[in-house]
Design a protein around this motif. Structure first.
Motif, short mmCIF file in Angstrom:
data_model
loop_
_atom_site.label_atom_id
_atom_site.label_comp_id
_atom_site.label_asym_id
_atom_site.label_seq_id
_atom_site.Cartn_x
_atom_site.Cartn_y
_atom_site.Cartn_z
N VAL A 7 -8.14 -5.64 -2.81
CA VAL A 7 -6.88 -6.24 -2.58
C VAL A 7 -6.64 -7.69 -1.93
CG1 VAL A 7 -4.76 -5.54 -1.31
CG2 VAL A 7 -5.99 -3.69 -2.46
N THR B 161 -1.52 4.92 6.46
CA THR B 161 -2.13 5.25 4.85
C THR B 161 -3.41 4.58 5.27
OG1 THR B 161 -2.09 4.67 2.51
CG2 THR B 161 -1.33 2.80 3.73
N ARG C 71 -7.29 3.02 3.64
CA ARG C 71 -8.03 2.61 2.65
C ARG C 71 -9.51 2.34 3.11
NH1 ARG C 71 -3.71 3.57 0.88
NH2 ARG C 71 -2.54 2.78 -0.68
N ASN D 204 -2.23 0.52 -4.75
CA ASN D 204 -2.42 -0.67 -4.18
C ASN D 204 -1.57 -1.73 -5.11
OD1 ASN D 204 -4.55 0.26 -2.08
ND2 ASN D 204 -5.72 0.75 -4.08
N PHE E 155 0.74 -1.14 -0.07
CA PHE E 155 0.00 0.02 0.22
C PHE E 155 0.90 1.33 -0.09
CE2 PHE E 155 -2.20 -3.37 2.16
CZ PHE E 155 -3.32 -3.43 1.31
#
Length: 181
Positions: free
Chosen positions: A171, A161, A163, A43, A7
């Protein structure tokens, strides 16, 4: 050989623009022949004979060399991504709220962010492990949410980070399709 999710932090925002095809090509040239990208938010799934720490180091060096920025990534084994998705108590698709997972390879930074979020009145979050914190934001108000404003502070931005859960599901699914040889 292990399967990994990588990531990237802070690309395609704030002036660091990287095309996913160029990212994939750079990682493949760095030795990750089966590297694949998902969405345009940094990603990556790949396999490697290296351990997670070495994959992290190699990816960061590759990004610095190929794209000229101070790259920072979180690397998780594919199985760990599955565990985090399964452990998240919040929905991946809800009209009123969005579920996010903040990832970090620096547990102390995530501990501090976890404590800051826990102090917010009415904020919902759950620690999923040493590297992940799940949290909710109102639909349409993510960037204005108190937790999002806290997590955007410099001391957290450099080591985390985030998501949304739907992205982590994608993912997870892509990483599970990688067949280490």
């Amino acid at each position: 050989m292990g399967s990994y999710a990588v990531f990237l932090r802070g690309i395609n925002v704030g002036g660091i623009n990287i095309k996913m095809a160029a990212l994939r090509d750079a990682l493949q040239a760095a030795g990750f022949q089966d590297a694949g990208t998902l969405l345009a938010s940094g990603n990556v799934v790949l396999t490697s004979n290296l351990g997670a720490a070495a994959v992290k180091h190699t990816c960061e060096k590759c990004l610095r060399d190929a794209f000229g920025y101070d790259a920072w990534v979180v690397v998780l084994q594919a199985g760990r991504v599955s565990e985090l998705v399964a452990a998240c108590p919040y929905p991946d698709d809800d009209k009123a709220t969005h579920t996010y997972i903040t990832l970090s390879s620096n547990q102390e930074v995530l501990d501090e962010l976890d404590a800051a979020g826990a102090a917010l009145e009415g904020h919902q979050q759950k620690r999923l492990g040493p590297e992940a914190l799940a949290w909710l934001a109102p639909a349409g108000g993510t960037l204005d949410s108190p937790f999002s404003r806290i997590s955007a502070k410099t001391r957290f931005k450099a080591a985390t980070t985030t998501r949304n859960l739907r992205t982590l599901v994608k993912v997870r699914d892509a990483a599970s399709r990688l067949q280490p040889s």
